[in-house]
Design an enzyme around this catalytic site. Structure first.
Site, PDB file in Angstrom:
ATOM      1  CE  LYS A  53     -21.720 -63.348  45.573  1.00 20.51           C
ATOM      2  NZ  LYS A  53     -21.764 -64.702  46.041  1.00 20.51           N
TER       3      LYS A  53
HETATM    4  C1  LIG Z   1     -21.128 -66.100  46.253  1.00 15.81           C
HETATM    5  C2  LIG Z   1     -21.330 -67.250  45.354  1.00 15.81           C
HETATM    6  C3  LIG Z   1     -21.830 -68.477  45.804  1.00 15.81           C
HETATM    7  C4  LIG Z   1     -22.035 -68.794  47.260  1.00 15.81           C
HETATM    8  O1  LIG Z   1     -22.931 -67.997  47.900  1.00 15.81           O
HETATM    9  P1  LIG Z   1     -23.041 -68.067  49.502  1.00 15.81           P
HETATM   10  O2  LIG Z   1     -24.310 -67.368  49.794  1.00 15.81           O
HETATM   11  O3  LIG Z   1     -21.845 -67.378  50.050  1.00 15.81           O
HETATM   12  O4  LIG Z   1     -23.085 -69.521  49.880  1.00 15.81           O
HETATM   13  C5  LIG Z   1     -22.106 -69.457  44.872  1.00 15.81           C
HETATM   14  N1  LIG Z   1     -21.854 -69.265  43.567  1.00 15.81           N
HETATM   15  C6  LIG Z   1     -21.337 -68.129  43.098  1.00 15.81           C
HETATM   16  C7  LIG Z   1     -21.105 -67.973  41.641  1.00 15.81           C
HETATM   17  C8  LIG Z   1     -21.027 -67.088  43.979  1.00 15.81           C
HETATM   18  O5  LIG Z   1     -20.468 -65.966  43.508  1.00 15.81           O
END
Ligand SMILES: *Cc1c(COP(=O)(O)O)cnc(C)c1O
Length: 629
Positions: free
Chosen positions: A198
């Site tokens: 992210k």
């Molecule tokens: C990455 C992601 C998540 C989950 O995030 P985590 O921090 O890994 O739990 C949820 N929704 C979307 C759209 C994502 O891309």
């Protein structure tokens, strides 16, 4: 071709993050402590949130948001199939039932019109009481159309829980995602992800933002349901005594993670700017190629550009999306697909009996999506390499673009009327003759008008020295985006909050005023006619956000190319003067555009070559063509 493999993403962890982690390791606190507090405070400030709670992941944030809102067994939550599985898992984990609603074809975000239909049907069938929340995902970092969702939530007393895993530093109508978006009437919670890929990473991590009392309830749930915060349990002024008031989870963030997060946050604006720059270069390159649809980017939002999802036009390429991914890999470029729609995964497919076409837009668009690398550490050479590889594959496998009659139009649900697209042979001949006429006129017109073009260009340069042309993405035939050309009539760096010019708009330049009064600013669209984007007589091309509001009308109108002029343009030639005080956007959407569309549809049914000629003459003689768009 590139010699080394370009990864799909790479985090931007620097010396400061490393030093802060070492500092934390050497301190007395490694789990939830002062650095988490600091990270929460700075994060809340960055997204203008009233309060923030740092957590172990975005999945945890989603789950907590639901549970702390009292959502559980017997309840249901509306969300999108076009997301990562974690979004929908969180609803299942809470014991509630996910209700998937299809996405709109532009942004691939939750379709508010369909949400409205689904809510209405639920209320009618007495299942309305179980519905507790809407969970929109700001897919790729492009905010959802929140206003109608907030209105639905207000009317039916639903909470809104935003999955903002992609949307850090994105904004909607100038308000950051994570702030309350000025909707005091609806509980609004926002979930961010700091997973390794992210925009901001802490390795693993997440953040929940909302109103202070909402966040304090979630905080209770996040750490064993203990009424007192663990981190002062062991400090000097703390006490060994605590009370458990909820059967809580273990979702807290550690100081080790926050140490990374604090420095990642401090440089997000820079990182974000680099992402936007890469997206700009991609958009410029790929919108020149016929085989692709570039990502939507509405003017009233700031896109976080977490993911750059290009779409292939299958009928213009001799290879499939999957082969395209392989071709890129063979050129040393990583790519990915975001996402396999949730309803296609065996767990959800089997549990709820979903068929692929239950969500036709998500299913169809999924098959032509491909995500390209977009991370701040990419240098200009990397960006050029991706562009060259994509263009190279397109060149190698491009197909004649005439085979578009079988192309997928953005159909909505089966409940809505569909327009039949089988053209008759006579219709085809007519279309070919019309196209030949248009091309001839545009070419001759450009030739004759070349002195006018030179004069106008000189005048614009003399006026303020800025660019001569103004280019804007509009929706063309079969919902393909194209770049519309105009002479620039507004100041070069004018805020694009609204594309509509009202009476006495201060953004209009001196030369621009003259051009607009005489409709000369539209002349460069003859180039669009030559390029095949437009025809001479036809409904005016619009911005995507306007097209979205009238899907049924445009599904009929955009079987044809949009035009430079039409009956509606003549009727509304003094449009700028028709606006009263108040929001131009709203007046345009509720009064002017519906009337224009009505005229355009009526004309489309009755049009003949002669009637087109009549409109052309009236346009040229009065120098009167469409004023606006
Ligand atoms: C990455 C992601 C998540 C989950 O995030 P985590 O921090 O890994 O739990 C949820 N929704 C979307 C759209 C994502 O891309």
């Amino acid at each position: 071709m590139r010699q080394t493999f370009l990864p799909f993403s790479r985090s931007s962890i620097g010396k400061q993050e490393i030093a802060e982690v070492v500092d934390t390791l050497c301190s007395d606190w490694i789990t939830t402590g002062p650095k988490v507090k600091c990270f929460e405070r700075e994060f809340a400030e960055a997204v203008d949130a009233p309060a923030a709670l740092a957590l172990s992941s975005c999945t945890a944030a989603l789950h907590l948001a639901l549970v702390s809102q009292g959502i559980g067994p017997g309840d249901s939550v509306i969300t999108t199939p076009m997301t990562f599985c974690a979004t929908v898992h969180a609803i299942e984990q809470a014991g509630a039932r996910p209700i998937l609603v299809d996405v709109e074809p532009g942004t691939l975000n939750l379709d508010a019109a369909l949400v409205s239909d689904v809510v209405r049907d639920l209320v009618r069938s007495q299942e309305g009481k179980s519905l507790k929340a809407i969970l929109p995902v700001h897919l790729y970092g492009h905010p959802c159309e929140m206003a109608p969702l907030v209105e639905i939530a207000r009317r039916h007393r639903l909470a809104i829980i935003e999955d903002a895993a992609h949307a850090l530093l994105a904004s909607y109508h100038g308000r950051p995602i994570g702030s309350q978006l000025a909707c005091a009437s609806v509980p609004l919670l926002t979930c961010f992800s700091f997973y390794a890929t992210k925009s901001l990473t802490t390795g693993e991590g997440g953040m929940l933002t909302g109103l202070p009392e909402t966040i304090e309830e979630a905080r209770l749930w996040s750490l064993h349901g203990m009424s007192q915060h663990a981190w002062n349990r062991y400090s000097e002024e703390g006490s060994w005594r605590y009370e458990v008031v909820r059967p809580g989870f273990k979702y807290n963030m550690t100081d080790l993670q926050a140490a990374i997060g604090i420095h990642q946050l401090a440089k997000q604006t820079c990182l974000q700017a680099r992402r936007a720059e890469i997206a700009r270069q991609y958009n410029a390159a790929f919108s020149e190629l016929d085989c692709f649809q570039i990502p939507s980017n509405f003017e009233h939002v700031d896109h976080a550009w977490h993911i750059y999802a290009l779409r292939l036009w299958p009928e213009r390429l001799a290879i499939s999306r999957d082969q395209f991914v392989k071709e890129l890999a063979a050129r040393n470029i990583a790519s990915s697909v975001h996402f396999i729609p949730v309803h296609l995964h065996p767990y959800y497919r089997d549990k709820y009996g979903y068929k692929p076409d239950d969500f036709p837009v998500a299913h169809r668009e999924y098959q032509r999506l491909i995500s390209l690398p977009i991370f701040p550490g990419m240098n200009d050479q990397d960006v050029d390499d991706v562009i060259a590889a994509v263009a190279g594959i397109a060149g190698k496998y491009a197909q004649n673009g005439n085979a578009v009659s079988a192309s997928p139009l953005p159909a909505r649900t089966g409940r809505r009327a569909r327009v039949h697209l089988v053209p008759s042979t006579a219709g085809e001949i007519g279309a070919a003759a019309r196209r030949a006429f248009d091309v001839t006129c545009a070419a001759v017109g450009l030739l004759i008008l070349s002195p006018v073009f030179a004069l106008v260009a000189a005048a614009i340069k003399w006026d303020d020295g800025g660019p001569v042309f103004y280019k804007q993405m509009r929706v063309g035939r079969e919902f393909r985006l194209f770049r519309l050309f105009k002479f620039r009539s507004m100041i070069a760096a004018s805020p694009a909050s609204t594309p509509i010019a009202g009476p006495g708009d201060p953004r209009v330049t001196r030369v621009g005023r003259f051009l607009r009064d005489h409709k000369l600013d539209e002349l460069p669209q003859l180039i669009n006619v030559l390029r095949g984007d437009m025809q001479l007589v036809g409904a005016r091309p619009q911005l995507e956000r306007y097209v979205q509001v009238f899907p049924d009308e445009y599904r009929a109108l955009l079987q044809d190319r949009p035009g430079i002029t039409d009956l509606a343009s003549l009727e509304f030639r003094n449009e700028e003067q028709m606006f009263g005080p108040g929001s131009l956007d709203e007046q345009y959407l509720t009064q002017i555009l519906p009337a224009k569309l009505h005229l355009a549809l009526k004309y489309r049914r009755a049009r003949t070559f002669l009637s087109d000629l009549g409109i052309l003459f009236r346009t040229v003689l009065g120098f009167k063509s469409p004023s606006m768009d």
